[in-house]
Design an enzyme around this catalytic site. Structure first.
Site, mmCIF file in Angstrom:
data_model
loop_
_atom_site.group_PDB
_atom_site.id
_atom_site.type_symbol
_atom_site.label_atom_id
_atom_site.label_comp_id
_atom_site.label_asym_id
_atom_site.label_seq_id
_atom_site.Cartn_x
_atom_site.Cartn_y
_atom_site.Cartn_z
ATOM 1 C CB SER A 55 -0.894 0.004 1.246
ATOM 2 O OG SER A 55 -1.525 1.261 1.415
ATOM 3 C CE1 TYR A 113 -4.411 -2.813 5.123
ATOM 4 C CE2 TYR A 113 -3.579 -0.585 4.781
ATOM 5 C CZ TYR A 113 -4.039 -1.784 4.263
ATOM 6 O OH TYR A 113 -4.122 -1.960 2.901
#
Length: 252
Positions: free
Chosen positions: A138, A151
């Site tokens: 990401s 995360y």
């Protein structure tokens, strides 16, 4: 990565980016097998894409991973591409006591899962020409979103692991790729309708185009400012990004 003639296994292929990549690669002439925990989602995808296959997988369970890996090698000996896509994202509280269930489930799904899945298949992949291991990280691997600190940290870990594995496999037939999406309209953080997020079909189209090149990192244009921010002066970008994010997600 060549874009056709592969046998591709994608974790978390029942929805979101995983489904988008699966359908795009299926249309390009690859044999695609998707995996996930939600059988209904898998069935919907393969019903919409005749010829695609699906297998149930609990990416947090080492026994499930070993079972699926053995079945894949037995049923699809031509398997040469693994895309580690499965992941979960939840808001957390890094400024206070962390929720133990959230911490454990996020680490198990986002870090232990892809490492274990790759480990279970890597010896097989080394026997295939033009093999690929791809990890979905990401932009938050490079610029953390503070309201999802755990995360973000898992994606930073995956980026680091991919760098190490790419080096260690440099003299084999296996390429290690990293796909680092920006904010995309998916189920994560209920982002399907978020105007600020990148449309899923647009992301998939741009990502597939880059996958077809020699690039080791699949970074679409919208993600480039985040990827380019890492360095000694990164704090200003990180802080500014999170000030904007608080206005969207709240918290802090």
């Amino acid at each position: 990565m060549k874009l056709n003639g592969n046998t591709v296994f994608i974790t978390g292929g029942g929805s979101g980016i995983g489904r988008g990549l699966a359908e795009a690669l299926h249309k390009l002439g690859n044999k695609v097998i998707i995996a996930g925990r939600r059988r209904s989602h898998l069935d919907a995808v393969i019903a919409a894409n005749p010829g695609m296959e699906a297998i149930e997988l609990d990416i947090t369970d080492p026994a499930s991973i070993d079972r699926v890996a053995a079945k894949l090698i037995a049923d699809h000996p031509g398997l040469n591409v693994l895309i580690n896509n499965a992941g979960i994202m939840q808001a957390d509280t890094v400024a206070g006591k962390i929720d133990e269930t959230l911490l454990t489930s996020t680490m198990s799904t986002n870090v232990y899962g892809p490492i274990r899945m790759t480990s279970a298949l890597i010896d097989h992949l080394k026997t295939r020409d033009k093999a690929v291991v791809a990890y979905l990280s990401s932009v938050l691997a490079f610029v953390p979103l503070a309201v999802t600190g755990v995360y973000s940290a898992t994606k930073a870990a995956i980026h680091s692991y991919a760098l190490s594995q790419r080096f260690m496999l440099r003299n084999t037939s296996v390429r290690v790729l990293e796909i680092a999406p920006p904010w995309v309209r998916t189920e994560l953080m209920n982002s399907q309708e978020a105007e600020q997020a990148m449309p899923l079909d647009q992301f998939i189209a741009e990502a597939i185009a880059i996958l077809g090149t020699d690039s080791d990192e699949i970074v679409v244009d919208a993600a480039k400012p985040f990827r380019g921010n890492v360095g000694v002066e990164e704090h200003g970008f990180v802080n500014g990004f999170n000030e904007q994010a608080l206005a969207i997600f709240g918290g802090g």
